[in-house]
Design a protein around this motif. Structure first.
Motif, PDB file in Angstrom:
ATOM      1  N   LEU A 290       0.695  -1.304   0.080  1.00 40.85           N
ATOM      2  CA  LEU A 290       0.075   0.110  -0.035  1.00 40.85           C
ATOM      3  C   LEU A 290       0.905   1.067  -0.245  1.00 40.85           C
ATOM      4  CD1 LEU A 290      -2.667  -0.443   2.961  1.00 40.85           C
ATOM      5  CD2 LEU A 290      -2.955  -0.285   0.558  1.00 40.85           C
ATOM      6  N   ALA A 291       0.598   2.258  -0.633  1.00 36.26           N
ATOM      7  CA  ALA A 291       1.103   3.599  -0.663  1.00 36.26           C
ATOM      8  C   ALA A 291       0.077   4.528   0.097  1.00 36.26           C
ATOM      9  CB  ALA A 291       1.707   4.171  -1.979  1.00 36.26           C
ATOM     10  N   TYR A 292       0.550   5.123   1.253  1.00 36.02           N
ATOM     11  CA  TYR A 292      -0.265   5.953   2.015  1.00 36.02           C
ATOM     12  C   TYR A 292       0.179   7.396   2.219  1.00 36.02           C
ATOM     13  CZ  TYR A 292      -3.245   6.623   6.100  1.00 36.02           C
ATOM     14  OH  TYR A 292      -4.096   6.920   7.127  1.00 36.02           O
ATOM     15  N   ASP A 293      -0.649   8.270   2.367  1.00 37.97           N
ATOM     16  CA  ASP A 293      -0.311   9.555   2.524  1.00 37.97           C
ATOM     17  C   ASP A 293      -0.630   9.921   3.879  1.00 37.97           C
ATOM     18  OD1 ASP A 293      -0.539  12.495   2.928  1.00 37.97           O
ATOM     19  OD2 ASP A 293      -1.521  12.733   1.002  1.00 37.97           O
ATOM     20  N   PRO A 294       0.303   9.918   4.917  1.00 43.96           N
ATOM     21  CA  PRO A 294      -0.304  10.028   6.240  1.00 43.96           C
ATOM     22  C   PRO A 294      -0.742  11.445   6.668  1.00 43.96           C
ATOM     23  CG  PRO A 294       2.241   9.651   6.218  1.00 43.96           C
ATOM     24  CD  PRO A 294       1.595   9.723   4.625  1.00 43.96           C
ATOM     25  N   GLU A 295      -0.347  12.502   5.762  1.00 45.92           N
ATOM     26  CA  GLU A 295      -0.579  13.604   5.985  1.00 45.92           C
ATOM     27  C   GLU A 295      -2.274  13.891   5.825  1.00 45.92           C
ATOM     28  OE1 GLU A 295       0.571  16.803   3.740  1.00 45.92           O
ATOM     29  OE2 GLU A 295       0.390  18.241   4.810  1.00 45.92           O
ATOM     30  N   ASN A 296      -2.778  13.413   4.633  1.00 48.20           N
ATOM     31  CA  ASN A 296      -4.027  13.384   4.518  1.00 48.20           C
ATOM     32  C   ASN A 296      -4.858  12.166   4.573  1.00 48.20           C
ATOM     33  OD1 ASN A 296      -4.059  16.131   3.154  1.00 48.20           O
ATOM     34  ND2 ASN A 296      -2.808  15.055   1.656  1.00 48.20           N
ATOM     35  N   LYS A 297      -4.337  11.266   5.151  1.00 47.50           N
ATOM     36  CA  LYS A 297      -4.930   9.662   5.387  1.00 47.50           C
ATOM     37  C   LYS A 297      -5.692   9.165   4.159  1.00 47.50           C
ATOM     38  CE  LYS A 297      -4.614  11.189   9.835  1.00 47.50           C
ATOM     39  NZ  LYS A 297      -3.271  11.012  10.327  1.00 47.50           N
ATOM     40  N   TYR A 298      -4.753   9.491   3.179  1.00 48.26           N
ATOM     41  CA  TYR A 298      -5.133   9.265   1.935  1.00 48.26           C
ATOM     42  C   TYR A 298      -4.487   7.838   1.377  1.00 48.26           C
ATOM     43  CZ  TYR A 298      -6.223   9.572  -3.362  1.00 48.26           C
ATOM     44  OH  TYR A 298      -6.588   9.571  -4.305  1.00 48.26           O
ATOM     45  N   LEU A 299      -5.294   6.908   0.830  1.00 46.75           N
ATOM     46  CA  LEU A 299      -4.781   5.708   0.368  1.00 46.75           C
ATOM     47  C   LEU A 299      -4.360   5.967  -1.040  1.00 46.75           C
ATOM     48  CD1 LEU A 299      -6.402   2.452   1.471  1.00 46.75           C
ATOM     49  CD2 LEU A 299      -4.494   2.541   0.142  1.00 46.75           C
TER      50      LEU A 299
ATOM     51  N   GLU B  11       5.360  -2.726  -9.596  1.00 46.05           N
ATOM     52  CA  GLU B  11       3.932  -2.253 -10.001  1.00 46.05           C
ATOM     53  C   GLU B  11       3.574  -1.265  -9.053  1.00 46.05           C
ATOM     54  OE1 GLU B  11       2.572  -3.260 -12.701  1.00 46.05           O
ATOM     55  OE2 GLU B  11       4.401  -4.477 -13.185  1.00 46.05           O
ATOM     56  N   LEU B  12       3.789  -1.019  -7.903  1.00 52.00           N
ATOM     57  CA  LEU B  12       3.515  -0.117  -7.181  1.00 52.00           C
ATOM     58  C   LEU B  12       3.964   1.134  -7.317  1.00 52.00           C
ATOM     59  CD1 LEU B  12       1.364   1.068  -4.683  1.00 52.00           C
ATOM     60  CD2 LEU B  12       3.252   0.391  -3.112  1.00 52.00           C
ATOM     61  N   PHE B  13       5.319   1.003  -7.463  1.00 53.69           N
ATOM     62  CA  PHE B  13       6.265   2.476  -7.846  1.00 53.69           C
ATOM     63  C   PHE B  13       5.771   2.856  -9.248  1.00 53.69           C
ATOM     64  CE2 PHE B  13       8.379   1.143  -4.146  1.00 53.69           C
ATOM     65  CZ  PHE B  13       9.037   2.481  -3.807  1.00 53.69           C
TER      66      PHE B  13
ATOM     67  N   LEU C 111       3.206   5.198  -8.672  1.00 55.23           N
ATOM     68  CA  LEU C 111       3.643   6.441  -8.072  1.00 55.23           C
ATOM     69  C   LEU C 111       4.330   7.425  -8.906  1.00 55.23           C
ATOM     70  CD1 LEU C 111       4.597   4.740  -4.752  1.00 55.23           C
ATOM     71  CD2 LEU C 111       2.370   5.913  -5.387  1.00 55.23           C
ATOM     72  N   GLU C 112       4.903   6.883 -10.080  1.00 53.47           N
ATOM     73  CA  GLU C 112       5.751   7.622 -10.856  1.00 53.47           C
ATOM     74  C   GLU C 112       5.445   9.177 -11.053  1.00 53.47           C
ATOM     75  OE1 GLU C 112       6.708   5.441 -14.483  1.00 53.47           O
ATOM     76  OE2 GLU C 112       8.995   6.485 -14.550  1.00 53.47           O
ATOM     77  N   GLY C 113       4.206   9.313 -11.157  1.00 54.59           N
ATOM     78  CA  GLY C 113       3.584  10.476 -11.445  1.00 54.59           C
ATOM     79  C   GLY C 113       4.047  11.623 -10.408  1.00 54.59           C
TER      80      GLY C 113
ATOM     81  N   LYS D 143      16.099   0.735  -4.895  1.00 53.02           N
ATOM     82  CA  LYS D 143      16.319   0.992  -6.338  1.00 53.02           C
ATOM     83  C   LYS D 143      15.125   1.457  -6.888  1.00 53.02           C
ATOM     84  CE  LYS D 143      15.450  -3.744  -7.569  1.00 53.02           C
ATOM     85  NZ  LYS D 143      15.606  -4.512  -6.424  1.00 53.02           N
ATOM     86  N   PHE D 144      13.804   1.282  -6.318  1.00 51.66           N
ATOM     87  CA  PHE D 144      12.413   1.780  -6.969  1.00 51.66           C
ATOM     88  C   PHE D 144      12.549   3.374  -6.432  1.00 51.66           C
ATOM     89  CE2 PHE D 144      11.261  -2.929  -6.918  1.00 51.66           C
ATOM     90  CZ  PHE D 144      11.682  -3.009  -8.222  1.00 51.66           C
ATOM     91  N   VAL D 145      12.932   3.476  -5.141  1.00 55.81           N
ATOM     92  CA  VAL D 145      12.646   5.210  -4.748  1.00 55.81           C
ATOM     93  C   VAL D 145      13.560   5.863  -5.668  1.00 55.81           C
ATOM     94  CG1 VAL D 145      13.194   6.481  -2.943  1.00 55.81           C
ATOM     95  CG2 VAL D 145      12.307   4.399  -2.289  1.00 55.81           C
TER      96      VAL D 145
END
Ligand SMILES: [Zn+2]
Length: 343
Positions: free
Chosen positions: A144-153, A168-170, A173-175, A193-195
């Motif tokens: 899961l990629a999660y934005d803790p500031e906005n609690k947004y998944l 696949e997840l990264f 997030l490329e955008g 490496k993906f970061v």
């Protein structure tokens, strides 16, 4: 928020209905549908196409009554297994699954429609593992990629616990490349490496904190370090500047992770009996993501009464600036999508 301007045919505008096939506004009434809900019918005077008032919505051309459709979707969103629904709603499992497939597609289409990539970029991305149990004790993982500031998944992937799935997840997030200020990951080696590949903008690599949740000491808290020659202190400073806490301590980890953990427990619990196939596990997570981001007011974001009841509902999407109001299930089911464009 820039709502995309699209031409929607078969829509009721102030001027009246337009034809879903040719776009003509020369539409006349054509009686009522002989179905249980008696939808009003219309006919296009130009091309002869007939349609009813539910065109473009989930209720269009369905044999099931409206209440049954809503019940099935509501049950699925709250974790009820599709395989247990037939006797309850008197619909075959095949029809139920067809409907749910359409609903998942509708949620995804709606997200595409409503969100403008320029409107949102997470300042922090936290990536965590999720675990989904499939019938027959096969286990699947995902991230899961999660934005803790906005609690947004932000997004998720389901698959094997390997680099391929993580990548696949990264890719999703490329955008946000070059826009993310802080990435929080756990000790899984594959992240590095993906970061670099998907989130770093040239030489500019995002501040990346590795938090080893399996190692904890009373004095030092969680074993934490920064990647890309960053300093642990700089991560703590960034976390603090974003109002997410002060130090990488138990409290912070709790704060950052309680949401994800709750969510994962929820997914685990609710997916335990649902997915005979991985694809249904994925659909369950997808529905959960939609519900979490758009439909459900978040307790920590919303205004509350002295009894801790939500008085001013705020969803993660509202906080993130993606959506200006709390979306209701009926609103999304009634949303009219683009009908075929004229040839
Ligand atoms: Zn027409």
């Amino acid at each position: 928020m820039n709502k995309k301007t699209i031409r929607i045919h078969g829509e009721q505008t102030e001027k009246g209905w337009t034809c879903p096939v040719c776009g003509s506004s020369d539409i006349i009434g054509h009686g009522k549908q002989h179905n249980i809900d008696h939808h009003r019918r219309f006919k296009c005077e130009d091309c002869g196409k007939t349609f009813n008032e539910k065109i473009g919505t989930i209720f269009y051309h369905k044999k099931m009554p409206r209440d049954t459709i809503i019940t099935i979707i509501y049950l699925f969103l709250t974790g009820y297994p599709a395989s247990n629904m037939p006797p309850l709603v008197q619909v075959t499992e095949k029809s139920i699954r067809n409907l749910l497939r359409e609903v998942v597609g509708r949620f995804e289409k709606y997200e595409e429609f409503i969100s403008d990539p320029d409107d949102y970029a997470p300042k922090v991305i936290e990536i965590d593992e999720i675990y989904i149990k499939i019938q027959g004790s096969r286990e699947f993982y995902g991230w899961l990629a999660y934005d803790p500031e906005n609690k947004y998944l932000i997004d998720f992937v389901v698959g094997k616990r390997d680099d391929e799935t993580l990548e696949e997840l990264f890719k999703k997030l490329e955008g946000y490349k070059g826009k993310v200020g802080l990435v929080l990951i756990d000790a899984y080696i594959g992240y590095v490496k993906f970061v670099e590949k998907y989130l770093a903008d040239g030489e500019e690599k995002p501040l990346t904190g590795v938090i080893n949740k399996s190692e904890y000491s009373e004095t030092e808290g969680f074993v934490t370090y920064a990647l890309f020659s960053g300093k642990r202190e700089s991560i703590e400073a960034k976390i603090s500047s974003l109002g997410l806490g002060k130090k990488i301590t138990t409290a912070l980890i709790e704060c950052l992770n309680s949401q994800i953990r709750d969510l994962c427990n929820y997914i685990r619990r609710r997916s335990k009996r649902i997915p005979r196939l991985l694809s249904w596990g994925e659909k369950a997570v997808s529905c959960f993501k939609f519900m979490h981001n758009y439909l459900k007011a978040h307790l920590t974001l919303s205004g509350k009464s002295s009894k801790n009841w939500i008085t001013v509902p705020v969803t993660p999407c509202m906080k993130a600036g993606i959506c200006d109001h709390q979306i209701s299930l009926i609103e999304i089911l009634n949303f009219r999508f683009i009908a075929p464009t004229p040839k």
